[in-house]
Design a protein around this motif. Sequence first.
Motif, PDB file in Angstrom:
ATOM      1  N   ALA A 147       0.858  -1.187   0.000  1.00 29.06           N
ATOM      2  CA  ALA A 147       0.000   0.000   0.000  1.00 29.06           C
ATOM      3  C   ALA A 147       0.890   1.231   0.000  1.00 29.06           C
ATOM      4  O   ALA A 147       2.112   1.136   0.152  1.00 29.06           O
ATOM      5  N   ALA A 148       0.259   2.396  -0.158  1.00 28.67           N
ATOM      6  CA  ALA A 148       1.004   3.654  -0.146  1.00 28.67           C
ATOM      7  C   ALA A 148       0.085   4.763   0.321  1.00 28.67           C
ATOM      8  O   ALA A 148      -1.146   4.669   0.205  1.00 28.67           O
ATOM      9  N   ALA A 149       0.688   5.812   0.874  1.00 26.76           N
ATOM     10  CA  ALA A 149      -0.075   6.982   1.303  1.00 26.76           C
ATOM     11  C   ALA A 149       0.702   8.239   0.955  1.00 26.76           C
ATOM     12  O   ALA A 149       1.929   8.279   1.065  1.00 26.76           O
ATOM     13  N   VAL A 150      -0.019   9.255   0.534  1.00 23.56           N
ATOM     14  CA  VAL A 150       0.571  10.534   0.155  1.00 23.56           C
ATOM     15  C   VAL A 150       0.034  11.609   1.085  1.00 23.56           C
ATOM     16  O   VAL A 150      -1.150  11.611   1.431  1.00 23.56           O
ATOM     17  N   GLY A 151       0.905  12.517   1.494  1.00 22.78           N
ATOM     18  CA  GLY A 151       0.465  13.611   2.354  1.00 22.78           C
ATOM     19  C   GLY A 151       1.518  13.984   3.366  1.00 22.78           C
ATOM     20  O   GLY A 151       2.690  14.135   3.028  1.00 22.78           O
ATOM     21  N   SER A 152       1.098  14.089   4.634  1.00 23.22           N
ATOM     22  CA  SER A 152       1.996  14.496   5.713  1.00 23.22           C
ATOM     23  C   SER A 152       1.896  13.493   6.856  1.00 23.22           C
ATOM     24  O   SER A 152       0.957  12.677   6.904  1.00 23.22           O
ATOM     25  N   PRO A 153       2.817  13.531   7.810  1.00 21.41           N
ATOM     26  CA  PRO A 153       2.736  12.610   8.953  1.00 21.41           C
ATOM     27  C   PRO A 153       1.414  12.702   9.720  1.00 21.41           C
ATOM     28  O   PRO A 153       0.903  11.690  10.207  1.00 21.41           O
ATOM     29  N   ALA A 154       0.865  13.902   9.790  1.00 11.23           N
ATOM     30  CA  ALA A 154      -0.423  14.047  10.482  1.00 11.23           C
ATOM     31  C   ALA A 154      -1.515  13.270   9.748  1.00 11.23           C
ATOM     32  O   ALA A 154      -2.395  12.668  10.378  1.00 11.23           O
ATOM     33  N   ASP A 155      -1.471  13.263   8.430  1.00 14.91           N
ATOM     34  CA  ASP A 155      -2.439  12.496   7.642  1.00 14.91           C
ATOM     35  C   ASP A 155      -2.258  10.998   7.884  1.00 14.91           C
ATOM     36  O   ASP A 155      -3.222  10.251   8.030  1.00 14.91           O
ATOM     37  N   TRP A 156      -1.007  10.538   7.911  1.00 19.20           N
ATOM     38  CA  TRP A 156      -0.726   9.111   8.014  1.00 19.20           C
ATOM     39  C   TRP A 156      -1.007   8.561   9.415  1.00 19.20           C
ATOM     40  O   TRP A 156      -1.389   7.412   9.557  1.00 19.20           O
ATOM     41  N   ALA A 157      -0.806   9.401  10.436  1.00 15.98           N
ATOM     42  CA  ALA A 157      -1.022   8.954  11.809  1.00 15.98           C
ATOM     43  C   ALA A 157      -2.485   9.027  12.208  1.00 15.98           C
ATOM     44  O   ALA A 157      -2.945   8.269  13.066  1.00 15.98           O
ATOM     45  N   GLY A 158      -3.226   9.926  11.596  1.00 15.75           N
ATOM     46  CA  GLY A 158      -4.636  10.079  11.954  1.00 15.75           C
ATOM     47  C   GLY A 158      -4.841  11.263  12.872  1.00 15.75           C
ATOM     48  O   GLY A 158      -3.931  11.701  13.596  1.00 15.75           O
ATOM     49  N   GLU A 159      -6.038  11.788  12.847  1.00 15.04           N
ATOM     50  CA  GLU A 159      -6.355  12.994  13.605  1.00 15.04           C
ATOM     51  C   GLU A 159      -6.104  12.791  15.093  1.00 15.04           C
ATOM     52  O   GLU A 159      -6.589  11.837  15.702  1.00 15.04           O
TER      53      GLU A 159
END
Length: 457
Positions: free
Chosen positions: A334-346
């Motif tokens: 899998a992959a995710a694009v964005g920032s660490p805040a996006d990847w870790a969750g609110e």
Amino acid sequence: MFFVDVLETEGLGNRSHLAGGDRAAVVVDPPRDIDRVIAAAARRGVRIMAVAETHVHNDYVTGGLELARMTGARYLVPVGASVAYARVPVADGDVEQIDGGLTLRAVATPGHTPHHTSYVLEEDGRAVAAFTGGSLLVGSVGRPDLVEPRLTGQLARAQHASAHRLASELADDVAVMPTHGFGSFCSASQADGDHSTIGLEKVTNPALLQNVETFVQELLTGLDDVPAYYTHMGPANAAGPAPVDLTAPERADAGETARRLAAGEWVVDLRNRVAFSQGHVAGSLNFEVEGRLAIYLAWMMPWGKPVTLLAESAEDIARAQRELARVGIDRPAAAAVGSPADWAGEGAPLASFPRATFADLAAAQARGEDLVVLDVRRDGERAAGWIDGSAHIPVHQIHQRLCEVPAGTVWVHCAGGMRAAIAASVLDAAGREVVAVDDGYAAASDAGLALVTPAEH
């Protein structure tokens, strides 16, 4: 008039070559991502008539079989190579017609492998370039220890003889165009230059300056560690690699990333080491897409374990995916694009650790802080000198030897900072207090740190 185009694969320290005339060309040792090769041929306006392998590669997955299938080219593979697919077996002295008066002549050059074959490009009967694969490199030769330990000494002697054969049969102005040697671990040592000729190698290459006994002794003594993933490259190339799939991987949200971390899978943050140290998903590991991603991730990650990629842009994901495919890591889970805040969750806290210089380390030692210095350079690098009292675990072993890291805050260093950042991320994921030394090793002496040299030890 002939041409030779170099196709650089910097992350692996390798080169492929497209060579030909006005209408047709040959490709030597093509990379897995053959779209680059096809685009290069299109720019030249030539048809690929032949694809030539110098040997069954141990450091990357070849694109040769698929390139030959797609273009209808003849697939030239050394006759002594044991492979599971149809090909044109090439023996010493065989000649392949390329375009007009342009031909490719096979020259048996065992040493890197028992079946290794170089190819000499000839224009109207005159040699103009030698595609030497893992035989004669720029200032070095290909290492002889990647096939079978019992053959290493024999292959080292063969490597010496092959280098001398090329030097004796070819004119001084013939270009030497190897596949390895520009950062590749297939090279016995690293070259200082990018280009060479037979004449230049005669006055610089140890293989052509030393007698066979001295050459073999020094060659075998100087061999570096072998990346663990090499074990899988030869068999993949002998069996016939599948076509590469570079379509975008499945996208992961924060919940999916957390589940993969909890399952013990590898979640890899591709950002630069400065950004990673300032804030990252707890448990993720830092392999910079701008660094030697394919080599170190493939070296360290258990073979076949799923990997999820995190990056700031889809372009970085695509770049990483391409690099990993070259060493047989075909599909990220899998992959995710964005920032660490996006990847870790609110609302989820981010992990971080400090970066420092060798001067900072010297100051911390002077204050009497409870710390351990961890050197993650390779054995060969450490042998030239180290910080007094430092522990040593090469970066590619750190994830397997965490229990050996002494107690205290770990100040981890390498030669320049990239590998220290990888090791720091592994230690951080394991719950250790860590400081990543992002500094050139030469600065350790300038900072006043006590150094040990082999003569003193």
